[in-house]
Design an enzyme around this catalytic site. Structure first.
Site, mmCIF file in Angstrom:
data_model
loop_
_atom_site.group_PDB
_atom_site.id
_atom_site.type_symbol
_atom_site.label_atom_id
_atom_site.label_comp_id
_atom_site.label_asym_id
_atom_site.label_seq_id
_atom_site.Cartn_x
_atom_site.Cartn_y
_atom_site.Cartn_z
ATOM 1 N N ASN A 172 0.684 -1.293 -0.181
ATOM 2 C CA ASN A 172 0.108 0.152 -0.034
ATOM 3 C C ASN A 172 0.959 1.529 0.058
ATOM 4 O O ASN A 172 0.496 2.218 -0.749
ATOM 5 C CB ASN A 172 -0.935 0.077 1.339
ATOM 6 N N ASN A 197 -1.049 5.220 15.357
ATOM 7 C CA ASN A 197 -2.169 5.841 15.823
ATOM 8 C C ASN A 197 -2.637 5.418 17.312
ATOM 9 O O ASN A 197 -1.711 5.079 18.116
ATOM 10 C CB ASN A 197 -3.365 5.020 14.886
ATOM 11 N N THR A 204 -1.190 9.802 14.491
ATOM 12 C CA THR A 204 -2.397 10.086 13.604
ATOM 13 C C THR A 204 -3.597 9.889 14.373
ATOM 14 O O THR A 204 -3.690 9.263 15.307
ATOM 15 C CB THR A 204 -2.274 8.946 12.387
ATOM 16 N N ASP A 250 -1.621 4.048 5.675
ATOM 17 C CA ASP A 250 -0.650 3.689 4.831
ATOM 18 C C ASP A 250 -0.540 5.055 3.669
ATOM 19 O O ASP A 250 0.604 5.245 3.527
ATOM 20 C CB ASP A 250 -1.015 2.511 3.852
#
Length: 318
Positions: free
Chosen positions: A56, A195, A229, A263
């Site tokens: 990805n 994350n 994130t 990604d």
């Protein structure tokens, strides 16, 4: 290509980004709601897409315009051929993709109407990407400005990547799925990209309650910089050199499918860092790429070209 092809001379090439990681076939089913433990739910027809966090990222970067190479392993099967075709169609250099050793990795993905997903990964050939493979690809590392790696390959291989970095290059690491990282790997990260789930895993009971606390606590573990994130809220960047913790807002979009958005973010971030942008500037571009990716279904199919990335002026103030 076969293992014997890994000695091919890459010395004449120069890459904006070398991605080292997984390549999977994504088997995707839409559901009205994701099942609880012991529950069966009916879903949509099965869709098969090229994926894997490494694959990805390579496609996302190449689609944006980065000169990108992928170092990965796939099976000698239909899924492996699908993945190689997808990489080449995006413009990714695939001379570093090894073929054989096990079936191609597979990700089993359910996506609900809000766009949220749950993923189970069968690593397959990804688990056979070894430290020896990394050492054999020294020319690729020497030709890369930035190297991006994730944890869908063996941890010992990730550790070898951290030690294979050429002088002046930069390592971007997303610890997904999360696992304990050796100190020398953490110390090489610039940045460590996490994350909320990954941050809490790495910090345990010391995680704190805010992203700012997570970022500072993660810096204390040794990486040179950290990016947290935050989905629709954007991201938070923390630079160990300055000690600054800076929020980076995201455009407001209608999310259709979040598969692969992280990604796309990491690939965009790594590319822009390689172009010489500072961490906050690179993250500001990356959140816009991630926002564009969630507006379309699938992983690699959703990744935008540079002209499809929302302009900075479209980002709302935090």
């Amino acid at each position: 290509m076969n293992d014997s092809d890994s000695d091919r001379d890459h010395g004449q090439d120069r890459y904006d980004l070398l991605v080292v990681g997984s390549a999977n076939a994504d088997l995707v089913v839409g559901v009205e709601r994701r099942p609880a433990a012991g529950e069966t739910v009916l879903g949509s027809d099965l869709a098969v897409h090229p994926g894997g966090k490494g694959g990805n990222q390579a496609v996302a970067a190449a689609r944006l315009g980065a000169r990108t190479a992928l170092l990965a392993r796939v099976g000698d099967d239909a899924h492996g051929r699908l993945l190689l075709e997808s990489q080449r169609a995006a413009g990714v250099e695939t001379a570093g993709v090894l073929v054989g050793g096990a079936p191609t990795g597979v990700a089993l993905i359910t996506v609900d109407p809000s766009g949220d997903n749950s993923i189970v990964v069968s690593p397959g050939a990804n688990a056979r990407l070894t430290p020896k493979d990394i050492r054999a690809a020294g020319a690729l590392f020497g030709a890369a400005r930035v190297v991006s790696v994730q944890l869908e390959i063996p941890l010992e291989t990730v550790a070898e990547v951290a030690g294979a970095m050429s002088p002046g290059s930069r390592l971007v690491l997303n610890p997904s799925p999360p696992a304990p990282l050796p100190g020398h790997v953490l110390g090489a990260c610039d940045p460590l990209v996490v994350n909320e789930h990954e941050a809490r895993y790495m910090l345990g009971e010391s995680a704190g309650s805010t992203p700012q606390e997570w970022a500072r606590a993660l810096l204390a573990l040794g990486p040179r910089s950290v990016v947290v994130t935050l989905g629709a809220a954007g991201a938070l960047v923390a630079d160990g050199r300055s000690g600054d913790v800076v929020p980076v807002p995201s455009p407001k979009v209608d999310a259709v499918d979040t598969t692969g958005a992280g990604d796309a973010f990491t690939a965009a971030l790594a590319w822009r860092l390689g172009l010489g942008e500072d961490l906050t500037e690179a993250a500001a571009f990356a959140v816009r790429v991630g926002a564009a990716a969630v507006t379309r279904r699938g992983a690699q199919e959703s990744f935008p070209t540079a002209d499809a990335v929302p302009a900075a002026a479209e980002v709302a103030a935090p």
